[in-house]
Design a protein around this motif. Structure first.
Motif, PDB file in Angstrom:
ATOM      1  N   ARG A  71       0.882  -1.161   0.000  1.00  0.00           N
ATOM      2  CA  ARG A  71       0.000   0.000   0.000  1.00  0.00           C
ATOM      3  C   ARG A  71       0.919   1.210   0.000  1.00  0.00           C
ATOM      4  NH1 ARG A  71      -2.908  -3.983  -0.572  1.00  0.00           N
ATOM      5  NH2 ARG A  71      -4.987  -4.262   0.326  1.00  0.00           N
ATOM      6  N   VAL A  73       1.404   4.679   0.705  1.00  0.00           N
ATOM      7  CA  VAL A  73       0.653   5.635   1.528  1.00  0.00           C
ATOM      8  C   VAL A  73       1.602   6.611   2.209  1.00  0.00           C
ATOM      9  CG1 VAL A  73      -0.886   5.858   3.534  1.00  0.00           C
ATOM     10  CG2 VAL A  73      -1.134   3.888   2.018  1.00  0.00           C
ATOM     11  N   TYR A  93      -6.585   6.986  12.361  1.00  0.00           N
ATOM     12  CA  TYR A  93      -5.429   6.971  11.465  1.00  0.00           C
ATOM     13  C   TYR A  93      -5.876   7.554  10.138  1.00  0.00           C
ATOM     14  CZ  TYR A  93      -2.698   4.857   7.665  1.00  0.00           C
ATOM     15  OH  TYR A  93      -1.987   4.647   6.514  1.00  0.00           O
ATOM     16  N   GLN A  97      -3.300   7.582  -0.128  1.00  0.00           N
ATOM     17  CA  GLN A  97      -2.785   6.425  -0.859  1.00  0.00           C
ATOM     18  C   GLN A  97      -2.791   6.705  -2.361  1.00  0.00           C
ATOM     19  OE1 GLN A  97      -3.400   1.568  -1.187  1.00  0.00           O
ATOM     20  NE2 GLN A  97      -4.311   2.677   0.502  1.00  0.00           N
ATOM     21  N   HIS A 108      -5.980  -8.533   1.149  1.00  0.00           N
ATOM     22  CA  HIS A 108      -5.761  -8.919   2.546  1.00  0.00           C
ATOM     23  C   HIS A 108      -7.000  -8.550   3.359  1.00  0.00           C
ATOM     24  CE1 HIS A 108      -3.685  -4.810   3.748  1.00  0.00           C
ATOM     25  NE2 HIS A 108      -4.944  -4.651   3.418  1.00  0.00           N
ATOM     26  N   HIS A 110      -8.033  -7.477   7.629  1.00  0.00           N
ATOM     27  CA  HIS A 110      -7.432  -7.160   8.934  1.00  0.00           C
ATOM     28  C   HIS A 110      -8.498  -6.729   9.918  1.00  0.00           C
ATOM     29  CE1 HIS A 110      -7.630  -3.153   7.161  1.00  0.00           C
ATOM     30  NE2 HIS A 110      -6.727  -3.485   6.252  1.00  0.00           N
ATOM     31  N   ARG A 116     -12.424   4.540   2.608  1.00  0.00           N
ATOM     32  CA  ARG A 116     -11.657   5.341   1.644  1.00  0.00           C
ATOM     33  C   ARG A 116     -12.555   6.441   1.121  1.00  0.00           C
ATOM     34  NH1 ARG A 116      -8.195   1.746   2.517  1.00  0.00           N
ATOM     35  NH2 ARG A 116      -9.060  -0.321   2.747  1.00  0.00           N
ATOM     36  N   HIS A 151      -7.051  -3.485  -4.251  1.00  0.00           N
ATOM     37  CA  HIS A 151      -7.283  -2.337  -5.126  1.00  0.00           C
ATOM     38  C   HIS A 151      -6.660  -2.590  -6.496  1.00  0.00           C
ATOM     39  CE1 HIS A 151      -8.012  -0.548  -1.238  1.00  0.00           C
ATOM     40  NE2 HIS A 151      -6.736  -0.572  -0.911  1.00  0.00           N
ATOM     41  N   ASP A 163      -7.393   7.313   3.209  1.00  0.00           N
ATOM     42  CA  ASP A 163      -7.757   6.162   4.041  1.00  0.00           C
ATOM     43  C   ASP A 163      -8.030   6.657   5.459  1.00  0.00           C
ATOM     44  OD1 ASP A 163      -7.252   3.887   2.249  1.00  0.00           O
ATOM     45  OD2 ASP A 163      -5.126   4.381   2.441  1.00  0.00           O
ATOM     46  N   LEU A 165      -8.826   4.934   9.178  1.00  0.00           N
ATOM     47  CA  LEU A 165      -8.908   3.660   9.909  1.00  0.00           C
ATOM     48  C   LEU A 165      -8.990   3.930  11.411  1.00  0.00           C
ATOM     49  CD1 LEU A 165      -6.977   2.891   7.251  1.00  0.00           C
ATOM     50  CD2 LEU A 165      -6.709   0.761   8.503  1.00  0.00           C
ATOM     51  N   LEU A 167      -7.241   2.206  13.311  1.00  0.00           N
ATOM     52  CA  LEU A 167      -6.023   1.458  13.641  1.00  0.00           C
ATOM     53  C   LEU A 167      -5.389   1.819  14.995  1.00  0.00           C
ATOM     54  CD1 LEU A 167      -3.716  -0.477  12.670  1.00  0.00           C
ATOM     55  CD2 LEU A 167      -2.755   1.465  11.454  1.00  0.00           C
TER      56      LEU A 167
HETATM   57  C1  1HN Z   1      -4.665  -0.942   4.602  1.00  0.00           C
HETATM   58  O1  1HN Z   1      -5.058  -2.213   4.566  1.00  0.00           O
HETATM   59  C2  1HN Z   1      -4.896  -0.114   3.523  1.00  0.00           C
HETATM   60  O2  1HN Z   1      -6.019  -1.770   2.278  1.00  0.00           O
HETATM   61  C3  1HN Z   1      -4.503   1.201   3.586  1.00  0.00           C
HETATM   62  O3  1HN Z   1      -5.582   0.082   1.309  1.00  0.00           O
HETATM   63  C4  1HN Z   1      -3.876   1.722   4.693  1.00  0.00           C
HETATM   64  C5  1HN Z   1      -2.981   1.397   6.904  1.00  0.00           C
HETATM   65  C6  1HN Z   1      -2.713   0.590   7.951  1.00  0.00           C
HETATM   66  C7  1HN Z   1      -3.098  -0.720   7.947  1.00  0.00           C
HETATM   67  C8  1HN Z   1      -3.752  -1.251   6.855  1.00  0.00           C
HETATM   68  C9  1HN Z   1      -5.543  -0.639   2.286  1.00  0.00           C
HETATM   69  C10 1HN Z   1      -3.628   0.890   5.790  1.00  0.00           C
HETATM   70  C11 1HN Z   1      -4.023  -0.444   5.754  1.00  0.00           C
END
Ligand code: 1HN
Length: 345
Positions: A71, A73, A93, A97, A108, A110, A116, A151, A163, A165, A167
């Protein structure tokens, strides 16, 4: 207020003896933990200019190929927390990006929730839980906790998005991790467009879907139209604002952070109430002054700023002719669930 004893007031051998037993006296730290009347946040009112960050983000596109970044970013970090903490507020957070034509950011999932907000470009898409969501300027796309996402970009020019989050919170809870996965197969549409029509939800044979997140993409054209309709229908109302909700439940679109769109009428000033959650303001369209206590920023298009909780924020549309449109993220759902939400007016 009485002065509490300090650590230096204690005999050194006593302090050392406490340490060997993993013990700490509370009273020297009590006032820092519970300051009088209101919190003393680390979160500082901070402004990130898109004009300033855009060339640096495009440079990252030259310096680091996507397979070396996963990613690509640049994180909008709040200096009050220390830049290395990579957080905008206690729970939020933010990152900008970049995806270049032909690139692919692999699948992935998480534990933190993401959304977004698309800033510029066209032709990119995010596939979330098998649903291909086209990315257009101002669209909001959800990536809720645990759902696969990746993406891709079939267009001709760079695409950039913000983005958001939760987080920092999920990491603080020691609950943050990810799992990599194979490319998703795209499922036929799940009816986002139907969900974007207010008042009715799909219920085939009288059943309502129990899918946790029925709507993953909130097209900007519809959100903007809702704001413009509100402004016409309620000419006297001070705040023309909508919340992004889960259309099946009417509740917040996500569990931890809240998302809103706000329209300022031409020339309109607006004082927001003093509330406990921290907030983020991202300008979709127009030109807006933001004042957070003694600090003022002018937001140009695609600029972002944040304000700590327990502060009154003043907004003002600088244009006497055109409306301005802001995307807002805040920590309200979290504060409400925890029972610490306050609105001091
Ligand atoms: C993440 O999964 C994305 O999927 C973007 O685009 C920023 C920042 C921290 C952890 C995971 C994405 C992220 C992220």
């Amino acid at each position: 207020m009485n002065l509490l004893g300090r650590i230096e007031d204690l005999p050194a051998d006593y302090v050392a003896a406490l340490k060997t037993q993993n013990l700490v006296p509370l009273w020297p730290s009590l006032r820092a933990l519970l300051p009088p009347d209101k919190p003393q946040p680390q979160t500082r009112a901070t402004h990130w200019s898109y004009e300033a960050l855009r060339p640096l983000l495009l440079k990252a596109g030259e310096l680091t190929p996507i397979d070396k970044a996963e990613r690509r970013v640049l994180v909008l970090a709040n200096p009050g927390h220390g830049l290395e903490k990579m957080q905008a507020s206690a729970a939020i957070y933010l990152g900008m990006q970049l995806l270049l034509p032909g690139e692919w950011a692999p699948a992935h999932r998480h534990t933190p929730n993401a959304v977004r907000m698309i800033v510029e470009g066209e032709g990119a898409y995010t596939t979330v839980d098998g649903q291909k969501c086209p990315m257009g300027r101002g669209d909001l796309i959800l990536t809720p906790t645990g759902l696969w996402h990746e993406h891709g970009h079939d267009g001709e020019r760079p695409v950039v998005w913000l983005d958001v989050l939760d987080l920092p919170l999920v990491h603080y809870l020691e609950a943050s991790y990810h799992v990599d996965g194979p490319r998703q197969s795209v499922q036929p549409g799940r009816g986002d467009l139907v969900h974007a029509i207010g008042g009715v939800v799909p219920s085939p044979l009288f059943e309502r879907s129990d899918k946790g997140y029925p709507m993953l993409r909130y097209p900007w054209a519809q959100t903007r139209a809702a704001l413009e309709t509100l402004a016409t229908a309620q000419p006297e109302s001070a705040a023309v604002q909508v919340s992004y909700v889960n259309p099946a439940t009417g509740g917040d679109a996500q569990n931890i952070l809240g998302y809103y769109a706000l329209m300022l009428r031409p020339g309109q000033p607006l004082r927001l109430p003093m509330r406990s959650p921290a907030s983020v303001f991202h300008l979709i369209d127009g030109s807006v002054d933001v004042t957070v206590e003694d600090q003022s920023f002018t937001l140009a298009e695609a600029d972002t700023c944040c304000a700590p909780g327990y502060t009154a924020v003043q907004l003002a549309n600088r244009s006497p002719e055109h409306p301005a449109f802001l995307f807002i993220a805040d920590e309200t759902p979290l504060h409400r669930k925890l029972g610490v939400f306050e609105n001091r007016g």
